[in-house]
Design a protein around this motif. Sequence first.
Motif, PDB file in Angstrom:
ATOM      1  N   TYR A  94       0.841  -1.203   0.000  1.00 28.30           N
ATOM      2  CA  TYR A  94       0.000   0.000   0.000  1.00 28.30           C
ATOM      3  C   TYR A  94       0.876   1.253   0.000  1.00 28.30           C
ATOM      4  CZ  TYR A  94      -3.444   3.372   1.873  1.00 28.30           C
ATOM      5  OH  TYR A  94      -4.254   4.462   2.073  1.00 28.30           O
ATOM      6  N   VAL A  95       1.855   1.290   0.885  1.00 25.35           N
ATOM      7  CA  VAL A  95       2.724   2.457   1.003  1.00 25.35           C
ATOM      8  C   VAL A  95       3.607   2.599  -0.232  1.00 25.35           C
ATOM      9  CG1 VAL A  95       4.663   3.429   2.322  1.00 25.35           C
ATOM     10  CG2 VAL A  95       2.683   2.477   3.527  1.00 25.35           C
ATOM     11  N   ARG A  96       4.191   1.505  -0.692  1.00 21.94           N
ATOM     12  CA  ARG A  96       5.093   1.570  -1.853  1.00 21.94           C
ATOM     13  C   ARG A  96       4.361   2.020  -3.119  1.00 21.94           C
ATOM     14  NH1 ARG A  96       9.915   0.181  -0.348  1.00 21.94           N
ATOM     15  NH2 ARG A  96      10.184  -1.206   1.413  1.00 21.94           N
ATOM     16  N   ARG A  97       3.109   1.611  -3.279  1.00 16.56           N
ATOM     17  CA  ARG A  97       2.340   2.063  -4.443  1.00 16.56           C
ATOM     18  C   ARG A  97       2.153   3.573  -4.407  1.00 16.56           C
ATOM     19  NH1 ARG A  97      -0.344  -2.875  -3.704  1.00 16.56           N
ATOM     20  NH2 ARG A  97      -1.909  -1.960  -2.326  1.00 16.56           N
ATOM     21  N   ARG A  98       2.047   4.130  -3.237  1.00 23.27           N
ATOM     22  CA  ARG A  98       1.808   5.564  -3.117  1.00 23.27           C
ATOM     23  C   ARG A  98       3.099   6.388  -3.157  1.00 23.27           C
ATOM     24  NH1 ARG A  98      -2.065   2.664  -2.007  1.00 23.27           N
ATOM     25  NH2 ARG A  98      -4.200   3.363  -1.967  1.00 23.27           N
ATOM     26  N   LEU A  99       4.185   5.800  -2.731  1.00 24.73           N
ATOM     27  CA  LEU A  99       5.455   6.535  -2.718  1.00 24.73           C
ATOM     28  C   LEU A  99       6.351   6.205  -3.904  1.00 24.73           C
ATOM     29  CD1 LEU A  99       6.465   6.581   1.062  1.00 24.73           C
ATOM     30  CD2 LEU A  99       5.488   8.422  -0.321  1.00 24.73           C
ATOM     31  N   GLY A 100       5.940   5.242  -4.701  1.00 24.15           N
ATOM     32  CA  GLY A 100       6.692   4.937  -5.911  1.00 24.15           C
ATOM     33  C   GLY A 100       8.130   4.511  -5.660  1.00 24.15           C
ATOM     34  N   GLY A 101       8.364   3.697  -4.661  1.00 23.63           N
ATOM     35  CA  GLY A 101       9.707   3.188  -4.411  1.00 23.63           C
ATOM     36  C   GLY A 101      10.613   4.170  -3.692  1.00 23.63           C
ATOM     37  N   SER A 102      10.052   5.188  -3.117  1.00 20.10           N
ATOM     38  CA  SER A 102      10.849   6.161  -2.369  1.00 20.10           C
ATOM     39  C   SER A 102      11.548   5.490  -1.190  1.00 20.10           C
ATOM     40  CB  SER A 102       9.925   7.263  -1.848  1.00 20.10           C
ATOM     41  OG  SER A 102      10.582   8.047  -0.879  1.00 20.10           O
ATOM     42  N   PRO A 103      12.740   5.956  -0.854  1.00 21.33           N
ATOM     43  CA  PRO A 103      13.425   5.406   0.323  1.00 21.33           C
ATOM     44  C   PRO A 103      12.628   5.627   1.615  1.00 21.33           C
ATOM     45  CG  PRO A 103      14.885   6.889  -0.914  1.00 21.33           C
ATOM     46  CD  PRO A 103      13.544   6.934  -1.558  1.00 21.33           C
ATOM     47  N   ALA A 104      11.689   6.542   1.601  1.00 21.77           N
ATOM     48  CA  ALA A 104      10.873   6.821   2.786  1.00 21.77           C
ATOM     49  C   ALA A 104       9.854   5.718   3.049  1.00 21.77           C
ATOM     50  CB  ALA A 104      10.160   8.157   2.627  1.00 21.77           C
ATOM     51  N   SER A 105       9.652   4.813   2.099  1.00 22.13           N
ATOM     52  CA  SER A 105       8.643   3.761   2.256  1.00 22.13           C
ATOM     53  C   SER A 105       8.847   2.939   3.518  1.00 22.13           C
ATOM     54  CB  SER A 105       8.646   2.829   1.042  1.00 22.13           C
ATOM     55  OG  SER A 105       8.288   3.523  -0.115  1.00 22.13           O
ATOM     56  N   ASP A 106      10.072   2.511   3.745  1.00 23.37           N
ATOM     57  CA  ASP A 106      10.344   1.695   4.934  1.00 23.37           C
ATOM     58  C   ASP A 106      10.029   2.460   6.217  1.00 23.37           C
ATOM     59  OD1 ASP A 106      11.155  -0.488   3.424  1.00 23.37           O
ATOM     60  OD2 ASP A 106      13.276   0.083   3.477  1.00 23.37           O
ATOM     61  N   ASP A 107      10.366   3.750   6.233  1.00 23.47           N
ATOM     62  CA  ASP A 107      10.099   4.562   7.419  1.00 23.47           C
ATOM     63  C   ASP A 107       8.598   4.712   7.664  1.00 23.47           C
ATOM     64  OD1 ASP A 107      12.807   4.927   7.860  1.00 23.47           O
ATOM     65  OD2 ASP A 107      12.877   6.850   6.798  1.00 23.47           O
ATOM     66  N   VAL A 108       7.840   4.903   6.596  1.00 20.88           N
ATOM     67  CA  VAL A 108       6.391   5.057   6.742  1.00 20.88           C
ATOM     68  C   VAL A 108       5.774   3.762   7.261  1.00 20.88           C
ATOM     69  CG1 VAL A 108       4.219   5.446   5.492  1.00 20.88           C
ATOM     70  CG2 VAL A 108       6.206   6.904   5.038  1.00 20.88           C
ATOM     71  N   VAL A 109       6.186   2.630   6.697  1.00 16.91           N
ATOM     72  CA  VAL A 109       5.652   1.333   7.143  1.00 16.91           C
ATOM     73  C   VAL A 109       6.012   1.108   8.606  1.00 16.91           C
ATOM     74  CG1 VAL A 109       5.792  -1.171   6.819  1.00 16.91           C
ATOM     75  CG2 VAL A 109       5.623   0.337   4.829  1.00 16.91           C
ATOM     76  N   ALA A 110       7.234   1.419   8.971  1.00 18.13           N
ATOM     77  CA  ALA A 110       7.650   1.260  10.372  1.00 18.13           C
ATOM     78  C   ALA A 110       6.812   2.143  11.282  1.00 18.13           C
ATOM     79  CB  ALA A 110       9.133   1.597  10.517  1.00 18.13           C
ATOM     80  N   GLU A 111       6.523   3.367  10.848  1.00 16.26           N
ATOM     81  CA  GLU A 111       5.706   4.285  11.654  1.00 16.26           C
ATOM     82  C   GLU A 111       4.279   3.750  11.806  1.00 16.26           C
ATOM     83  OE1 GLU A 111       4.936   7.488  14.050  1.00 16.26           O
ATOM     84  OE2 GLU A 111       6.883   6.983  13.197  1.00 16.26           O
TER      85      GLU A 111
END
Length: 181
Positions: A23-40
């Motif tokens: 869900y997050v990766r589809r919205r961030l398009g592979g941004s390095p921030a994806s892992d941080d958002v999922v962790a949050e």
Amino acid sequence: MNAIDEQRFTALYREHHPAVDAYVRRRLGGSPASDDVVAEVFLTAWRKLEAIPRKAVLPWLYATARRTLANTYRAERRRLDLAEEVARQPHAHAADPAEGVAGQLAVAAAFAALSESDREVLRLVSWEELPARQAAKAVGCSTAAFHVRLHRARARLRHHLDLAQQSPAPQASATVGGADA
């Protein structure tokens, strides 16, 4: 948290992490921030485990991810706006690199002259990029009171910077140890 809560969270994480991650990766398009958002998202789930409905876990996680993504987008927008503002300003390059350092030292001195509570308010907003509501929780006051504290802290910082600009720079003395050479 007890062992049952830990087991519930572990099961929730194992079952829903791939879906939330996608869900997050589809919205961030592979941004390095994806892992941080999922962790949050999962940190929020851990903190609010008792509030998560037992039958609608994934929608709750998606809603949390949506809010976390919104915070990420706002922070990125603020960074881009600041970069654009800096780019629009005329560049006054210091002829001497020491002049730039002197300006940084003046800001550092003005910041150091503030009370710890003023410095903390400014840090939460500027360095940690917390919205006022969250920063207010961090310092233990209402959002309205935080806005007042922030306004006053900024005013005091400007005052200290103005004082630094008005006072002449200390001159190097030709004396050693207070006696003429």
